[in-house]
Design an enzyme around this catalytic site. Structure first.
Site, PDB file in Angstrom:
ATOM      1  N   TYR A 144      -3.321  -4.937  10.024  1.00 44.73           N
ATOM      2  CA  TYR A 144      -2.276  -4.435   9.139  1.00 44.73           C
ATOM      3  C   TYR A 144      -2.678  -3.154   8.415  1.00 44.73           C
ATOM      4  O   TYR A 144      -1.875  -2.251   8.233  1.00 44.73           O
ATOM      5  CB  TYR A 144      -1.960  -5.477   8.052  1.00 44.73           C
ATOM      6  CG  TYR A 144      -1.050  -6.606   8.478  1.00 44.73           C
ATOM      7  CD1 TYR A 144       0.262  -6.359   8.853  1.00 44.73           C
ATOM      8  CD2 TYR A 144      -1.492  -7.921   8.480  1.00 44.73           C
ATOM      9  CE1 TYR A 144       1.099  -7.382   9.231  1.00 44.73           C
ATOM     10  CE2 TYR A 144      -0.665  -8.964   8.858  1.00 44.73           C
ATOM     11  CZ  TYR A 144       0.641  -8.691   9.229  1.00 44.73           C
ATOM     12  OH  TYR A 144       1.455  -9.715   9.600  1.00 44.73           O
ATOM     13  N   CYS A 145      -3.929  -3.074   7.975  1.00 44.23           N
ATOM     14  CA  CYS A 145      -4.269  -2.096   6.939  1.00 44.23           C
ATOM     15  C   CYS A 145      -5.095  -0.902   7.386  1.00 44.23           C
ATOM     16  O   CYS A 145      -4.715   0.244   7.132  1.00 44.23           O
ATOM     17  CB  CYS A 145      -5.002  -2.802   5.789  1.00 44.23           C
ATOM     18  SG  CYS A 145      -4.013  -4.074   4.975  1.00 44.23           S
ATOM     19  N   ASP A 195      -3.962   2.953   6.733  1.00 42.49           N
ATOM     20  CA  ASP A 195      -4.487   3.451   5.455  1.00 42.49           C
ATOM     21  C   ASP A 195      -5.406   4.648   5.652  1.00 42.49           C
ATOM     22  O   ASP A 195      -5.397   5.594   4.858  1.00 42.49           O
ATOM     23  CB  ASP A 195      -5.221   2.328   4.713  1.00 42.49           C
ATOM     24  CG  ASP A 195      -4.276   1.252   4.213  1.00 42.49           C
ATOM     25  OD1 ASP A 195      -3.075   1.327   4.529  1.00 42.49           O
ATOM     26  OD2 ASP A 195      -4.734   0.324   3.527  1.00 42.49           O
ATOM     27  N   GLU A 254      -4.026  -4.744  -3.652  1.00 38.58           N
ATOM     28  CA  GLU A 254      -4.601  -6.024  -3.205  1.00 38.58           C
ATOM     29  C   GLU A 254      -5.773  -5.738  -2.279  1.00 38.58           C
ATOM     30  O   GLU A 254      -5.801  -4.738  -1.567  1.00 38.58           O
ATOM     31  CB  GLU A 254      -3.535  -6.887  -2.522  1.00 38.58           C
ATOM     32  CG  GLU A 254      -2.707  -6.192  -1.448  1.00 38.58           C
ATOM     33  CD  GLU A 254      -3.411  -6.098  -0.112  1.00 38.58           C
ATOM     34  OE1 GLU A 254      -4.370  -6.861   0.106  1.00 38.58           O
ATOM     35  OE2 GLU A 254      -3.025  -5.256   0.707  1.00 38.58           O
ATOM     36  N   THR A 280       0.841  -1.192   0.000  1.00 41.09           N
ATOM     37  CA  THR A 280       0.000   0.000   0.000  1.00 41.09           C
ATOM     38  C   THR A 280       0.876   1.243   0.000  1.00 41.09           C
ATOM     39  O   THR A 280       1.856   1.325   0.749  1.00 41.09           O
ATOM     40  CB  THR A 280      -0.934   0.002   1.219  1.00 41.09           C
ATOM     41  OG1 THR A 280      -1.642  -1.236   1.250  1.00 41.09           O
ATOM     42  CG2 THR A 280      -1.924   1.140   1.145  1.00 41.09           C
ATOM     43  N   GLU A 300      -6.841 -11.115   5.964  1.00 40.69           N
ATOM     44  CA  GLU A 300      -5.941 -11.978   6.713  1.00 40.69           C
ATOM     45  C   GLU A 300      -6.635 -13.310   6.988  1.00 40.69           C
ATOM     46  O   GLU A 300      -7.804 -13.354   7.349  1.00 40.69           O
ATOM     47  CB  GLU A 300      -5.573 -11.327   8.052  1.00 40.69           C
ATOM     48  CG  GLU A 300      -4.632 -10.157   7.927  1.00 40.69           C
ATOM     49  CD  GLU A 300      -4.353  -9.543   9.284  1.00 40.69           C
ATOM     50  OE1 GLU A 300      -4.078 -10.316  10.225  1.00 40.69           O
ATOM     51  OE2 GLU A 300      -4.428  -8.313   9.400  1.00 40.69           O
ATOM     52  N   ASN A 320     -10.256   0.866   1.812  1.00 42.89           N
ATOM     53  CA  ASN A 320     -10.033   0.514   3.206  1.00 42.89           C
ATOM     54  C   ASN A 320     -10.635   1.546   4.156  1.00 42.89           C
ATOM     55  O   ASN A 320     -11.100   1.202   5.249  1.00 42.89           O
ATOM     56  CB  ASN A 320      -8.540   0.338   3.484  1.00 42.89           C
ATOM     57  CG  ASN A 320      -8.068  -1.062   3.120  1.00 42.89           C
ATOM     58  OD1 ASN A 320      -8.869  -1.938   2.835  1.00 42.89           O
ATOM     59  ND2 ASN A 320      -6.766  -1.269   3.108  1.00 42.89           N
ATOM     60  N   LYS A 359      -7.217   1.921  -3.467  1.00 46.16           N
ATOM     61  CA  LYS A 359      -6.826   1.134  -2.299  1.00 46.16           C
ATOM     62  C   LYS A 359      -7.133   1.872  -0.997  1.00 46.16           C
ATOM     63  O   LYS A 359      -7.760   1.325  -0.079  1.00 46.16           O
ATOM     64  CB  LYS A 359      -5.332   0.798  -2.385  1.00 46.16           C
ATOM     65  CG  LYS A 359      -4.756   0.130  -1.144  1.00 46.16           C
ATOM     66  CD  LYS A 359      -5.378  -1.215  -0.866  1.00 46.16           C
ATOM     67  CE  LYS A 359      -4.691  -1.875   0.333  1.00 46.16           C
ATOM     68  NZ  LYS A 359      -5.314  -3.159   0.672  1.00 46.16           N
TER      69      LYS A 359
END
Length: 395
Positions: free
Chosen positions: A259-260, A264, A142, A119, A146, A208, A204
């Site tokens: 993680y994101c 983000d 992507e 990212t 997870e 998110n 992306k």
């Protein structure tokens, strides 16, 4: 069979590598020797049942190495899936790992097509395309979960190929890359979109941030219901029977994490520095507000010992980086409350100076209140102690 190198053995990199290794010779580059050894011995270093099944049962042309020259030399395509953590001091993603791989690619595989799946901040690829003029550079965001990363690669929601400045000369390569992922997909009629790399980077971050907004919305609905002593389940079900809203991604939690979503949303907000907004700012702020509220609800029970049941974000994951329950834990500890942790994935005796209890029965006995972001059957005998907002038993 072409050679493809994948930099990064996290869930994005490993799932991409396994997917592509069905038809191509794939070499994974990672700085962690233990991960490399696990992959070379047929073991997935991350918890993903489908990845492990494919490594066990499929004929994969897949190896791993810590040597960049070995990984990249002779590669036709290099996929970059290294971590880009958010740096709060710079209000920017730390892209140093991506930049390191770009430099290695330039040195060892100057003719290879480069696909970045990490990212990125908006505009990153366009700037790097100017720096590396001879490198065919693309951004393919992507959209993986997870624990289900390979499944989401096999059945993609969409395939997006971002081309720096929509350079027409790169369109044939872009189509080749789309076909590379399409050929490995088990889903029919996958939507494919070609955009500028800056538009793909935006897709992306906005995707998110929308998911984070949905988490925040149902969490605030749940806070309203809890304060007013209403049945949150019934309200959510009533709201979600509207087909425009849908019965998904609506189970209350202690906040979005993992993680994101945290990084983000903050990166997208940083990109709004000179752009009027209300919603994006509120999404970031809502996460802290929810954690404050949850901590207050737990403290109102006046516990002497609070037990944190699992640190992981999801029931199907072994990752607890940036998990929301850690934010709750820190707020409780700041009030001087003794906190113990039950997390089978931990091997240390302490986690942020809190005792790790490996025996579940002892953990249940010691804790006055057990805090569970996601509950489980093994807590059924102590539900009178459990504080959770997991209403539907799903992630």
């Amino acid at each position: 069979m072409s050679k493809i190198a994948v930099a990064g053995a996290g869930y994005v990199g490993l799932s991409s590598a396994v997917l592509l290794a069905l038809r191509h010779n794939v070499v994974i580059l990672d700085i962690d020797r233990e991960r490399v050894n696990q992959i070379n011995h047929g073991h997935s270093p991350i918890l993903d049942a489908d990845i492990q099944q494919y490594m066990n049962e499929k004929e994969l042309s897949l190896t791993a190495t810590t040597d960049a020259k070995n990984a990249f030399s002779g590669a036709d395509c290099i996929v970059i899936a290294t971590p880009t953590n958010y740096d709060p001091e710079r209000s920017f993603f730390d892209t140093s790992s991506v930049e390191s791989v770009l430099a290695q690619t330039d040195a060892f595989a100057p003719g290879a097509s480069v696909v970045i799946r990490s990212t990125l901040p908006v505009g990153y690829c366009s700037a790097k395309a100017v720096e590396y003029k001879l490198m065919p550079l693309f951004f393919m965001p992507e959209f993986l979960r997870e624990g289900n990363a390979l499944l989401d690669n096999l059945y993609p929601s969409r395939i997006i190929v971002g081309i720096p400045d929509c350079d027409e000369k790169l369109m044939p390569k872009a189509r080749e890359l789309a076909d590379l992922w399409l050929s490995a997909s088990l889903k029919e009629d996958v939507d494919v979109l070609f955009t500028s790399s800056t538009e793909a980077e935006s897709v992306k971050l906005f995707s998110n941030t929308y998911l984070a907004m949905r988490v925040a919305f149902f969490n605030e609905l749940d806070s309203f219901a809890e304060i007013n002593r209403l049945d949150s389940r019934k309200i959510i079900r009533g709201v979600c029977l509207d087909p425009r809203i849908g019965d998904h991604y609506n189970n209350p939690s202690f906040g979005y994490g993992g993680y994101c979503l945290p990084k983000d949303t903050k990166q997208l907000l940083a990109n709004y520095s000179n752009i009027p907004n209300n919603i994006i700012t509120a999404i970031v702020q809502a996460n802290s507000t929810r954690k404050d509220f949850i901590a207050e609800q737990i403290l109102s029970k006046k516990p002497k010992v609070v037990g944190i049941y699992r640190l992981t974000m999801k029931t199907s994951s072994d990752n607890f980086r940036q998990s929301s329950i850690q934010g709750i834990m820190k707020r409780i500890k700041a009030k001087g409350i003794d906190v113990i942790v039950y997390e089978p994935a931990l091997t240390d005796q302490l986690f942020f100076n809190s005792r790790v209890i490996v025996d579940l029965s002892e953990f249940k006995r010691l804790a006055d209140v057990i805090v569970a972001n996601r509950s489980g059957k093994e807590l059924a005998d102590v539900m009178d102690k459990v504080y959770t907002r997991d209403l539907f038993g799903k992630n």
